[in-house]
Design a protein around this motif. Sequence first.
Motif, short mmCIF file in Angstrom:
data_model
loop_
_atom_site.label_atom_id
_atom_site.label_comp_id
_atom_site.label_asym_id
_atom_site.label_seq_id
_atom_site.Cartn_x
_atom_site.Cartn_y
_atom_site.Cartn_z
N LYS A 1 68.69 36.48 45.61
CA LYS A 1 68.29 37.87 45.81
C LYS A 1 69.13 38.81 44.95
O LYS A 1 68.72 39.93 44.64
N THR B 1 79.50 55.29 53.77
CA THR B 1 79.34 55.11 55.21
C THR B 1 80.62 54.49 55.77
O THR B 1 81.15 53.53 55.18
N ARG C 1 76.00 44.55 59.98
CA ARG C 1 75.83 45.81 59.23
C ARG C 1 75.97 45.56 57.73
O ARG C 1 75.25 46.17 56.92
N ALA D 1 72.78 43.88 56.40
CA ALA D 1 71.70 44.87 56.27
C ALA D 1 71.94 45.81 55.10
O ALA D 1 71.00 46.19 54.38
N PHE D 2 73.20 46.18 54.88
CA PHE D 2 73.58 47.06 53.78
C PHE D 2 73.24 46.42 52.44
O PHE D 2 72.63 47.06 51.56
N GLU E 1 71.09 43.98 51.95
CA GLU E 1 69.64 43.83 51.86
C GLU E 1 69.01 45.10 51.31
O GLU E 1 68.09 45.06 50.49
N ARG E 2 69.50 46.25 51.76
CA ARG E 2 68.95 47.53 51.28
C ARG E 2 69.30 47.80 49.82
O ARG E 2 68.45 48.27 49.05
N HIS E 3 70.53 47.51 49.46
CA HIS E 3 71.02 48.00 48.16
C HIS E 3 71.08 46.94 47.06
O HIS E 3 71.21 47.30 45.88
N SER F 1 66.62 44.73 47.63
CA SER F 1 65.38 45.51 47.61
C SER F 1 64.95 45.87 46.19
O SER F 1 65.73 45.86 45.26
#
Length: 233
Positions: free
Chosen positions: A28, A192, A222, A225-226, A228-230, A233
């Motif tokens: 990924k 964040t 967290r 997920a962070f 995965e988003r940045h 994606s």
Amino acid sequence: MGERVTIPALGGEGSFGAYVSTPDGKPKGAVVVIQEVFGINAGIRAKVDAWAAEGYYAIALDLFWRLEPGIELDPDVPEQFERALALIRRFNVDAAVRDIEATIRFAREAAGGRKVGVVGFCLGGRMAYLSATRTDADAAVGYYGAGIDAVLGEAHAIANPLLLHFAGEDHFVPAETVTTIRTALAANPHVTIEEYPGVDHGFATSFGKRRVEEAAQLADGRTIAFFERHLAS
């Protein structure tokens, strides 16, 4: 199961070792894991393997190669903990940032040009912050980074997503220091900050006496997920 590789340092300074774990199939993206003061020990290797299981090309570089290459220490053994503290007093932060940049370049190529994130713990938490200010990492995560308050003057350079985790009862990074960091970074939309009440420094270590399971799983979730988003994606 991971393998060892060698990465050329920038500027012809030599080369250093790293531990790599690869996912099944196309990655990924890539994740550079930055060690604590204990070297690429079993806990850091477990972090690398876990990121590969999440689908990333994952790599941890040997930050101490100029001092004691290949050193592995156990934080639960007092004598080895003291040895780690002695090493950090001789540690060259600026040279280490260059090594992280070299590793980011290496990982980006190995991952087929995909995005690269860095995630660091303790010493690595501070280095993750400096990666956000000095390198082209696409995203960065720092766990209980000691010394970030001393380099807040670089905060203006943070242009990509940065996630910082802090322990609520950290004896290395006290609450007032976290407040200083939070205040200094509050205006930057890329940053964040998460805090974990009632836990101490090292709560998200892979295993050992310092680990606090609930807080570690929350922080790691967290972080997953962070990225995965940045990254993915």
